[in-house]
Design a protein around this motif. Structure first.
Motif, PDB file in Angstrom:
ATOM      1  N   ASN A 180       0.795  -1.240   0.000  1.00 36.51           N
ATOM      2  CA  ASN A 180       0.000   0.000   0.000  1.00 36.51           C
ATOM      3  C   ASN A 180       0.813   1.268   0.000  1.00 36.51           C
ATOM      4  O   ASN A 180       0.285   2.340  -0.247  1.00 36.51           O
ATOM      5  N   LEU A 222      -5.609  -6.101  -1.571  1.00 36.85           N
ATOM      6  CA  LEU A 222      -5.165  -4.868  -2.208  1.00 36.85           C
ATOM      7  C   LEU A 222      -6.176  -3.754  -1.985  1.00 36.85           C
ATOM      8  O   LEU A 222      -7.367  -3.978  -1.987  1.00 36.85           O
ATOM      9  N   VAL A 254      -7.491  -0.163   0.221  1.00 34.07           N
ATOM     10  CA  VAL A 254      -7.460   0.422   1.558  1.00 34.07           C
ATOM     11  C   VAL A 254      -7.821  -0.557   2.667  1.00 34.07           C
ATOM     12  O   VAL A 254      -7.569  -0.290   3.827  1.00 34.07           O
ATOM     13  N   ASN A 255      -8.418  -1.671   2.304  1.00 33.92           N
ATOM     14  CA  ASN A 255      -8.821  -2.611   3.341  1.00 33.92           C
ATOM     15  C   ASN A 255      -7.787  -3.698   3.587  1.00 33.92           C
ATOM     16  O   ASN A 255      -8.100  -4.751   4.115  1.00 33.92           O
ATOM     17  N   LEU A 273      -5.344  -4.377   5.665  1.00 30.66           N
ATOM     18  CA  LEU A 273      -5.152  -5.016   6.963  1.00 30.66           C
ATOM     19  C   LEU A 273      -6.395  -5.780   7.397  1.00 30.66           C
ATOM     20  O   LEU A 273      -6.321  -6.936   7.769  1.00 30.66           O
ATOM     21  N   ARG A 291       7.327   0.984  -3.624  1.00 29.88           N
ATOM     22  CA  ARG A 291       6.192   0.083  -3.436  1.00 29.88           C
ATOM     23  C   ARG A 291       6.476  -1.276  -4.066  1.00 29.88           C
ATOM     24  O   ARG A 291       7.203  -1.365  -5.064  1.00 29.88           O
ATOM     25  N   LYS A 319      -2.480   0.427  15.023  1.00 30.65           N
ATOM     26  CA  LYS A 319      -3.798   0.187  14.439  1.00 30.65           C
ATOM     27  C   LYS A 319      -4.769  -0.104  15.577  1.00 30.65           C
ATOM     28  O   LYS A 319      -4.405  -0.756  16.549  1.00 30.65           O
ATOM     29  N   SER A 338     -11.073   3.341   7.673  1.00 30.41           N
ATOM     30  CA  SER A 338     -10.914   2.963   6.271  1.00 30.41           C
ATOM     31  C   SER A 338     -11.740   1.711   5.949  1.00 30.41           C
ATOM     32  O   SER A 338     -11.928   1.363   4.807  1.00 30.41           O
ATOM     33  N   SER A 339     -12.208   1.043   6.967  1.00 33.76           N
ATOM     34  CA  SER A 339     -13.137  -0.073   6.739  1.00 33.76           C
ATOM     35  C   SER A 339     -13.955  -0.278   8.005  1.00 33.76           C
ATOM     36  O   SER A 339     -13.753   0.407   9.004  1.00 33.76           O
ATOM     37  N   LEU A 393     -11.448  -1.681  10.901  1.00 35.63           N
ATOM     38  CA  LEU A 393     -10.213  -0.933  11.170  1.00 35.63           C
ATOM     39  C   LEU A 393     -10.591   0.491  11.525  1.00 35.63           C
ATOM     40  O   LEU A 393     -10.887   1.310  10.670  1.00 35.63           O
ATOM     41  N   PHE A 441      -3.350  -5.230 -12.176  1.00 37.81           N
ATOM     42  CA  PHE A 441      -3.442  -6.488 -11.458  1.00 37.81           C
ATOM     43  C   PHE A 441      -3.738  -7.597 -12.468  1.00 37.81           C
ATOM     44  O   PHE A 441      -4.777  -7.598 -13.093  1.00 37.81           O
TER      45      PHE A 441
END
Lengths: 72, 238
Positions: A29, A50, A52-53, A55, B74, B111, B177-178, B181, B235
């Motif tokens: 990321n 892959l 933003v999710n 983790l 990256r 986190k 972000s989710s 999390l 991808f």
């Protein structure tokens, strides 16, 4: 252990799981991107985190795996 | 033949020993415009995302962390030698500025995984009495739950920032972000402050037993290697 040794701290997760999850979160990321293209291929469904999710997807997958792991 | 690029380094004249990279290829240090770049040869068109490759990438970047603070690239960065040279030459001032920002530091990750507690959910549900329909009640619960989460995420972010701000040079925070999390923070910590930072985060954890913390580090500063560039990610499925 020296101050500089890498550590992972969590109440819930095995260190090896965390090591993989955190590594994926960092290397997939973040980091410099050279103008052009990054071309990667995904062969292992368990490693599709892959976006933003990263983790949380991986945590959820790992949690499932841990739940299903037979007790020894 | 392309180059797989791992990281940018300064003040490193040679690798301290043999380092194996992606697919076992030997890693070497290229010098362009006084900057060092860790690369290895790569024969394919794409880099498979596997446990082994991700760990190899991380290990190469980490191999220089005890000597310098690298700027990581990256995962999956494949370029020709000419593309790499053009990139470094064209962006040297920005890269030097980025190296200067992270110099002497490491990244520490925090986190927080958390969900609205049962108690809070019940409070929200109780307040729904009197609404006309189940649909509206459910909608209201949904909205109130989201608002509650957003407000609490912000409050926790501020509290965490205050707790460690004197010990960090930089911070990147992402809220919600989710679904699970709740907060993800990267702290850029001068190496001299590392011990104190760890003590402080241990205290932070004690102060909020209701939250699930995940601390990790030190990392190379992945979250602070942030020169904004246009790019395209492809991808493929192998």
């Amino acid at each position: 252990m020296s101050d500089f040794d890498q550590i992972l701290v969590s109440e819930e997760w095995e260190e090896t799981d965390l090591s993989l999850l955190e590594t994926l979160d960092h290397v997939l990321n973040r980091g410099l991107v050279i103008a052009g293209e990054i071309t990667i291929s995904v062969a292992d469904i368990d490693l599709i985190f892959l976006g933003v999710n990263v983790l949380v997807s991986s945590v959820e997958t790992a949690h499932e795996v841990l739940r299903k792991r037979p007790t020894e | 033949m392309k180059l797989y690029v791992y990281c940018l380094v300064e003040d490193v004249e040679a690798l301290s020993g043999p380092v194996g990279g992606i697919s076992g290829a030997p890693v070497r240090l290229e010098k362009i415009e006084d900057l060092g770049i860790l690369v290895s040869d790569f024969n394919d068109d794409s880099v498979p995302v596997t446990h082994e490759n991700a760990m190899d990438h991380a290990a190469v970047v980490r191999s220089v962390l005890d000597r310098t603070t690298p700027l990581p690239f990256r995962f999956g960065t494949l370029v020709t030698e000419q593309q790499l040279r053009s990139y470094i030459t064209a962006r040297k001032p920005a890269l030097e500025s980025n190296l200067s920002m992270v110099r002497g530091c490491v990244e520490m990750s925090v986190k927080i995984i958390w969900e609205v507690s049962k108690e809070k959910e019940e409070e929200v549900q109780e307040s729904d009495h009197g609404l006309g329909t189940t649909f509206l009640a459910e909608k209201r619960r949904e909205i109130m739950g989201s608002e509650l989460k957003a407000a609490q995420a912000k409050e926790i972010s501020t509290w965490l920032h205050k707790s460690v701000s004197g010990l960090t040079r930089g911070e990147k925070v992402s809220l919600q972000s989710s679904e699970k999390l709740f907060l993800s923070a990267a702290h850029l910590v001068p190496r001299a402050n590392l011990k104190q930072y760890r003590e402080q985060t241990a205290q932070v954890r004690e102060e909020r037993p209701d939250l699930h913390f995940l601390f990790s580090g030190p990392w190379p500063p992945y979250s602070f290697a942030n020169i904004e560039l246009e790019f395209k990610t492809q991808f493929g499925v192998s």
